[in-house]
Design a protein around this motif. Structure first.
Motif, PDB file in Angstrom:
ATOM      1  N   THR A  26      56.344 -28.968  21.134  1.00 16.82           N
ATOM      2  CA  THR A  26      57.138 -28.789  19.916  1.00 16.82           C
ATOM      3  C   THR A  26      57.167 -30.114  19.156  1.00 16.82           C
ATOM      4  O   THR A  26      57.246 -31.184  19.759  1.00 16.82           O
ATOM      5  N   LYS A  83      57.171 -23.335  12.696  1.00 20.54           N
ATOM      6  CA  LYS A  83      58.602 -23.529  12.952  1.00 20.54           C
ATOM      7  C   LYS A  83      59.350 -23.489  11.622  1.00 20.54           C
ATOM      8  O   LYS A  83      58.962 -24.180  10.668  1.00 20.54           O
ATOM      9  N   ARG A 132      72.569 -31.636  20.789  1.00 19.95           N
ATOM     10  CA  ARG A 132      73.333 -31.929  19.562  1.00 19.95           C
ATOM     11  C   ARG A 132      74.708 -31.264  19.598  1.00 19.95           C
ATOM     12  O   ARG A 132      75.655 -31.751  18.964  1.00 19.95           O
ATOM     13  N   ALA A 164      66.209 -26.417  23.325  1.00 27.61           N
ATOM     14  CA  ALA A 164      65.778 -27.633  22.627  1.00 27.61           C
ATOM     15  C   ALA A 164      66.900 -28.667  22.629  1.00 27.61           C
ATOM     16  O   ALA A 164      68.016 -28.381  23.049  1.00 27.61           O
ATOM     17  N   SER A 165      66.530 -29.872  22.170  1.00 24.61           N
ATOM     18  CA  SER A 165      67.474 -30.995  22.161  1.00 24.61           C
ATOM     19  C   SER A 165      67.961 -31.274  23.587  1.00 24.61           C
ATOM     20  O   SER A 165      69.149 -31.512  23.824  1.00 24.61           O
ATOM     21  N   ARG A 167      68.434 -33.463  26.783  1.00 25.68           N
ATOM     22  CA  ARG A 167      68.636 -34.913  26.896  1.00 25.68           C
ATOM     23  C   ARG A 167      68.482 -35.429  28.320  1.00 25.68           C
ATOM     24  O   ARG A 167      68.345 -36.634  28.523  1.00 25.68           O
TER      25      ARG A 167
END
Ligand code: E4P
Length: 218
Positions: A26, A83, A132, A164-165, A167
């Protein structure tokens, strides 16, 4: 569970692919900017490294602009996944591109209702951003649990949950326990997954004992 790599760094993608750790890639406009390279060139190079889907994000915000950019990006390689952001124009673009047979990743998802809309628009992947949400003191993993549950309730929805995101490794393990289809991981997190102090200590002890034998296998 599929592992995508969340980067536009070609060298990192190549080295992780050689270890068999890349089912797809991605990117987003920030990652392309960080690479310092032309988007079309870097996407083409990434698509040659992996056969899996490579997400390339549109930057127009209106339907016609997104559609034109999506078609351009899709023409770069057969494994490009377009995307689009989770906006009304993004969902309209998702529907149009999906009907043309183009896989679409709907990004910037922060609520279960948004994920349901993306699935109804024919998204191939929905990208909820767990890190996030954690950053604003909201539990990102609850969002994954909600989306997985909702999609399971409606088997006609074929959209895959792409976490996604991410960490840290705990995000990945919790996503796998919840049954998310895919996680996209920064290269640093993939390398963190490998590490365990007992693995390192155990290997050092084995090698020290082996050295005492004076033997070599070959
Ligand atoms: C992936 O598709 C997203 O763009 C990415 O995971 C965002 O991660 P970040 O919140 O660390 O920027």
């Amino acid at each position: 569970m599929k592992f995508f790599v969340d980067t536009a760094d070609v060298a990192d993608i190549r080295s992780l692919a050689e270890a068999g750790l890349v089912d797809g890639v991605t990117t987003n406009p920030s990652l392309i900017a960080k690479s310092g390279r032309k988007m079309a060139e870097v996407i083409a190079e990434i698509c040659a490294i992996t056969e899996g889907p490579v997400s390339a994000e549109v930057t127009a915000t209106d339907f016609q602009g997104m559609l034109a950019e999506g078609r351009f990006l899709r023409n770069i390689a057969s494994n490009v996944c377009v995307k689009v952001p989770l906006t009304e124009a993004g969902l309209r673009t998702c529907r149009a591109l999906s009907q043309e047979g183009t896989p679409v990743n709907v990004t910037l998802c922060f609520s279960p209702a948004q994920a349901l809309l993306a699935a109804k628009a024919g998204a191939t992947f929905i990208s909820p951003f767990v890190g996030r949400l954690d950053d604003i003191s909201t539990d990102g993993m609850s969002l994954i649990a909600d989306i997985v549950q909702i999609y399971r309730n409606y088997p006609n929805l074929k959209t895959e949950v792409l976490v996604a995101s991410v960490r840290h490794p705990i995000h990945l393990v919790q996503s796998a326990k919840l049954g998310a289809h895919v996680a996209t991981l920064p290269p640093s997190v993939i390398r963190q997954l490998l590490k365990h102090p007992l693995t390192e200590a155990g290997l050092s002890a084995f090698l020290a004992d082996w050295a005492k034998t004076g033997q070599s296998i070959l």
